[in-house]
Scaffold this motif. Sequence first.
Motif, PDB file in Angstrom:
ATOM      1  N   ARG A  15       0.813  -1.221   0.000  1.00 28.98           N
ATOM      2  CA  ARG A  15       0.000   0.000   0.000  1.00 28.98           C
ATOM      3  C   ARG A  15       0.843   1.266   0.000  1.00 28.98           C
ATOM      4  NH1 ARG A  15      -1.708   3.746  -1.313  1.00 28.98           N
ATOM      5  NH2 ARG A  15      -3.461   5.013  -0.597  1.00 28.98           N
ATOM      6  N   ASP A  16       1.911   1.297   0.793  1.00 28.22           N
ATOM      7  CA  ASP A  16       2.707   2.515   0.915  1.00 28.22           C
ATOM      8  C   ASP A  16       3.557   2.803  -0.320  1.00 28.22           C
ATOM      9  OD1 ASP A  16       4.324   0.301   1.401  1.00 28.22           O
ATOM     10  OD2 ASP A  16       5.678   1.416   2.716  1.00 28.22           O
ATOM     11  N   LYS A  17       3.595   1.867  -1.252  1.00 27.34           N
ATOM     12  CA  LYS A  17       4.378   2.054  -2.484  1.00 27.34           C
ATOM     13  C   LYS A  17       3.497   2.355  -3.698  1.00 27.34           C
ATOM     14  CE  LYS A  17       8.340  -0.771  -1.081  1.00 27.34           C
ATOM     15  NZ  LYS A  17       7.961  -0.854   0.334  1.00 27.34           N
ATOM     16  N   ILE A  18       2.183   2.430  -3.485  1.00 26.86           N
ATOM     17  CA  ILE A  18       1.227   2.690  -4.563  1.00 26.86           C
ATOM     18  C   ILE A  18       0.584   4.060  -4.391  1.00 26.86           C
ATOM     19  CG2 ILE A  18      -0.940   1.930  -5.634  1.00 26.86           C
ATOM     20  CD1 ILE A  18       1.436   0.042  -6.126  1.00 26.86           C
TER      21      ILE A  18
ATOM     22  N   THR B 108      -7.841   0.035   2.762  1.00 24.84           N
ATOM     23  CA  THR B 108      -6.831   1.032   3.100  1.00 24.84           C
ATOM     24  C   THR B 108      -7.442   2.079   4.012  1.00 24.84           C
ATOM     25  OG1 THR B 108      -5.238   2.617   2.172  1.00 24.84           O
ATOM     26  CG2 THR B 108      -7.379   2.466   1.079  1.00 24.84           C
ATOM     27  N   ASP B 109      -6.596   2.783   4.730  1.00 29.40           N
ATOM     28  CA  ASP B 109      -7.105   3.856   5.582  1.00 29.40           C
ATOM     29  C   ASP B 109      -6.906   5.237   4.959  1.00 29.40           C
ATOM     30  OD1 ASP B 109      -4.387   3.985   5.856  1.00 29.40           O
ATOM     31  OD2 ASP B 109      -4.343   3.614   8.018  1.00 29.40           O
ATOM     32  N   TYR B 110      -6.405   5.264   3.714  1.00 34.12           N
ATOM     33  CA  TYR B 110      -6.304   6.548   3.033  1.00 34.12           C
ATOM     34  C   TYR B 110      -6.282   6.362   1.511  1.00 34.12           C
ATOM     35  CZ  TYR B 110      -1.334   5.636   2.110  1.00 34.12           C
ATOM     36  OH  TYR B 110      -0.150   5.102   1.671  1.00 34.12           O
ATOM     37  N   ILE B 111      -6.760   7.375   0.816  1.00 33.14           N
ATOM     38  CA  ILE B 111      -6.753   7.434  -0.647  1.00 33.14           C
ATOM     39  C   ILE B 111      -5.892   8.631  -1.037  1.00 33.14           C
ATOM     40  CG2 ILE B 111      -8.167   7.880  -2.697  1.00 33.14           C
ATOM     41  CD1 ILE B 111     -10.510   6.561  -1.042  1.00 33.14           C
ATOM     42  N   ASP B 112      -4.928   8.407  -1.914  1.00 30.69           N
ATOM     43  CA  ASP B 112      -4.002   9.482  -2.274  1.00 30.69           C
ATOM     44  C   ASP B 112      -4.695  10.611  -3.042  1.00 30.69           C
ATOM     45  OD1 ASP B 112      -1.276   8.387  -1.420  1.00 30.69           O
ATOM     46  OD2 ASP B 112      -2.088   6.733  -2.594  1.00 30.69           O
ATOM     47  N   LEU B 113      -5.567  10.241  -3.967  1.00 30.32           N
ATOM     48  CA  LEU B 113      -6.231  11.245  -4.810  1.00 30.32           C
ATOM     49  C   LEU B 113      -7.654  10.776  -5.096  1.00 30.32           C
ATOM     50  CD1 LEU B 113      -6.221  13.772  -6.623  1.00 30.32           C
ATOM     51  CD2 LEU B 113      -5.056  12.417  -8.388  1.00 30.32           C
ATOM     52  N   TYR B 114      -8.629  11.573  -4.647  1.00 32.53           N
ATOM     53  CA  TYR B 114     -10.037  11.209  -4.835  1.00 32.53           C
ATOM     54  C   TYR B 114     -10.699  12.221  -5.768  1.00 32.53           C
ATOM     55  CZ  TYR B 114     -14.619   9.290  -3.774  1.00 32.53           C
ATOM     56  OH  TYR B 114     -15.845   8.671  -3.879  1.00 32.53           O
ATOM     57  N   PHE B 115     -11.351  11.691  -6.803  1.00 31.22           N
ATOM     58  CA  PHE B 115     -11.988  12.536  -7.816  1.00 31.22           C
ATOM     59  C   PHE B 115     -13.506  12.589  -7.675  1.00 31.22           C
ATOM     60  CE2 PHE B 115      -8.041  12.067 -10.145  1.00 31.22           C
ATOM     61  CZ  PHE B 115      -7.969  13.221 -10.917  1.00 31.22           C
TER      62      PHE B 115
ATOM     63  N   GLU C  51     -17.138  20.308   0.861  1.00 34.08           N
ATOM     64  CA  GLU C  51     -17.383  20.168   2.300  1.00 34.08           C
ATOM     65  C   GLU C  51     -17.343  18.702   2.723  1.00 34.08           C
ATOM     66  OE1 GLU C  51     -20.232  24.154   2.642  1.00 34.08           O
ATOM     67  OE2 GLU C  51     -21.124  22.150   2.624  1.00 34.08           O
ATOM     68  N   ALA C  52     -17.860  17.824   1.863  1.00 28.31           N
ATOM     69  CA  ALA C  52     -17.815  16.393   2.167  1.00 28.31           C
ATOM     70  C   ALA C  52     -16.369  15.917   2.223  1.00 28.31           C
ATOM     71  CB  ALA C  52     -18.590  15.608   1.105  1.00 28.31           C
ATOM     72  N   TYR C  53     -15.556  16.363   1.279  1.00 27.06           N
ATOM     73  CA  TYR C  53     -14.162  15.950   1.242  1.00 27.06           C
ATOM     74  C   TYR C  53     -13.360  16.532   2.402  1.00 27.06           C
ATOM     75  CZ  TYR C  53     -15.280  14.614  -3.580  1.00 27.06           C
ATOM     76  OH  TYR C  53     -15.845  14.048  -4.702  1.00 27.06           O
ATOM     77  N   GLN C  54     -13.732  17.718   2.854  1.00 28.00           N
ATOM     78  CA  GLN C  54     -12.968  18.386   3.911  1.00 28.00           C
ATOM     79  C   GLN C  54     -12.833  17.509   5.161  1.00 28.00           C
ATOM     80  OE1 GLN C  54     -14.633  22.082   5.592  1.00 28.00           O
ATOM     81  NE2 GLN C  54     -12.591  22.958   5.362  1.00 28.00           N
ATOM     82  N   LYS C  55     -13.909  16.846   5.536  1.00 28.70           N
ATOM     83  CA  LYS C  55     -13.878  15.986   6.730  1.00 28.70           C
ATOM     84  C   LYS C  55     -12.892  14.837   6.546  1.00 28.70           C
ATOM     85  CE  LYS C  55     -18.600  17.040   8.180  1.00 28.70           C
ATOM     86  NZ  LYS C  55     -19.957  16.492   8.512  1.00 28.70           N
ATOM     87  N   PHE C  56     -12.896  14.235   5.354  1.00 27.95           N
ATOM     88  CA  PHE C  56     -11.997  13.113   5.101  1.00 27.95           C
ATOM     89  C   PHE C  56     -10.542  13.584   4.989  1.00 27.95           C
ATOM     90  CE2 PHE C  56     -16.039  11.356   3.503  1.00 27.95           C
ATOM     91  CZ  PHE C  56     -16.060  10.148   4.194  1.00 27.95           C
ATOM     92  N   MET C  57     -10.350  14.785   4.511  1.00 32.79           N
ATOM     93  CA  MET C  57      -8.994  15.308   4.398  1.00 32.79           C
ATOM     94  C   MET C  57      -8.452  15.697   5.776  1.00 32.79           C
ATOM     95  SD  MET C  57      -9.280  17.423   0.802  1.00 32.79           S
ATOM     96  CE  MET C  57      -7.519  17.592   0.523  1.00 32.79           C
ATOM     97  N   THR C  58      -9.313  16.197   6.622  1.00 33.52           N
ATOM     98  CA  THR C  58      -8.915  16.530   7.992  1.00 33.52           C
ATOM     99  C   THR C  58      -8.497  15.270   8.751  1.00 33.52           C
ATOM    100  OG1 THR C  58     -10.397  18.443   8.053  1.00 33.52           O
ATOM    101  CG2 THR C  58      -9.668  17.554  10.171  1.00 33.52           C
TER     102      THR C  58
ATOM    103  N   ILE D  46      -8.418  11.097   2.956  1.00 31.58           N
ATOM    104  CA  ILE D  46      -8.171  11.568   1.589  1.00 31.58           C
ATOM    105  C   ILE D  46      -7.028  12.563   1.667  1.00 31.58           C
ATOM    106  CG2 ILE D  46      -9.042  12.962  -0.314  1.00 31.58           C
ATOM    107  CD1 ILE D  46     -11.797  11.843   0.147  1.00 31.58           C
ATOM    108  N   LYS D  47      -6.024  12.371   0.814  1.00 30.24           N
ATOM    109  CA  LYS D  47      -4.871  13.272   0.821  1.00 30.24           C
ATOM    110  C   LYS D  47      -5.054  14.452  -0.127  1.00 30.24           C
ATOM    111  CE  LYS D  47      -2.677  10.533   3.651  1.00 30.24           C
ATOM    112  NZ  LYS D  47      -2.525  10.900   5.081  1.00 30.24           N
ATOM    113  N   HIS D  48      -5.607  14.183  -1.320  1.00 31.01           N
ATOM    114  CA  HIS D  48      -5.797  15.232  -2.321  1.00 31.01           C
ATOM    115  C   HIS D  48      -7.079  14.952  -3.090  1.00 31.01           C
ATOM    116  CE1 HIS D  48      -1.617  16.560  -1.696  1.00 31.01           C
ATOM    117  NE2 HIS D  48      -1.337  15.273  -1.637  1.00 31.01           N
ATOM    118  N   ILE D  49      -7.654  15.995  -3.702  1.00 33.84           N
ATOM    119  CA  ILE D  49      -8.883  15.824  -4.476  1.00 33.84           C
ATOM    120  C   ILE D  49      -8.713  16.361  -5.894  1.00 33.84           C
ATOM    121  CG2 ILE D  49     -10.456  15.785  -2.506  1.00 33.84           C
ATOM    122  CD1 ILE D  49     -11.082  18.745  -3.072  1.00 33.84           C
TER     123      ILE D  49
END
Length: 318
Positions: A79-82, A118-125, A140-147, A151-154
């Motif tokens: 996971r940490d290499k993808i 996984t416990d995180y997604i690098d880039l969510y569209f 606003e929905a993404y903000q909670k997951f990024m906090t 989610i790392k980036h959108i």
Amino acid sequence: MKTVKLGKSGLKSAPIIFGGNVFGWTLDEKKSFKMLDELFERGFTTIDTADVYSRWADGVSHGTSERIIGKWMKERKLRDKITLITKGGSGLQPGGPKDNSRDYLTGTVKDSLLRLQTDYIDLYFTHFDDEETPVEEALEAYQKFMTSGEIKHIGASNFSAERLQKSITVAAEKDLPAYEVFQPEYNLMVRDKFEGKIKKICSENNLGVIPYFSLASGFLTGKYRTKEDLEGKDRKMFTEKFLNQRGEKVLKSLDQISEKHNISQAGVALAWLIKRPGVSAPIASATKSSHLKSFSEAIEVSLSKEDMEILNKASETE
């Protein structure tokens, strides 16, 4: 392998991103694992998928592509290499209403995290725009997951220029997360969905650009030149529209340049995208190990100014 930056996100990728739409559709789980293993060995470690990939294939359950990728990453402990990209908001039926409401996107993100193990997604569209929902509701929905770091980036996909610009403006005005990567349909046969206003917005805001359908659903491989070539093929519905005079010109130009450089037509088509202004890394899929040769060709070949002009002229719309 050299890497490219995806805009201002800080994410890096190989010059080609692998499209995971084939997992669970044209590749079963065993073949998908084999493909993923080879991709990793070759250095292609950015994978693009979506909650709807495989959902719309006959007899395939919802979220199969994500589920396969998640199982592979867990079993291989990679996971940490993808660099993992997925999407939500397409709605329940192909061609049906899109849904970017806060509640719907909150559910799709949670479901994707579970399927991907996984416990995180690098880039969510945001996969498609939902023009009935205010742009800030998705952010606003993404903000909670990024906090929370889930989610790392959108990014945004398939937005009009007006809605993309509005999303960027609203994010700045309301101190919300901003889209950092854009995913348009863009290739030698479809240029108008990116070139123009969208490209200008992406450039002005330093958005990474990762085009999908880079090979026009297989048309730019040169395999499909007549209607007979498409009979019984899974991608007929996507590719048949390119069987026209313009399509013939594009294939002829690909033939010419592929012969010059002794590489495949697919390699030339991908190399054209890699070299196009504003493009970070095209997304491309493969169903056989031999298909990956075109990825390496595209990265290694050096198309001349004359080569690019030949391709540009052949693919111009009247």
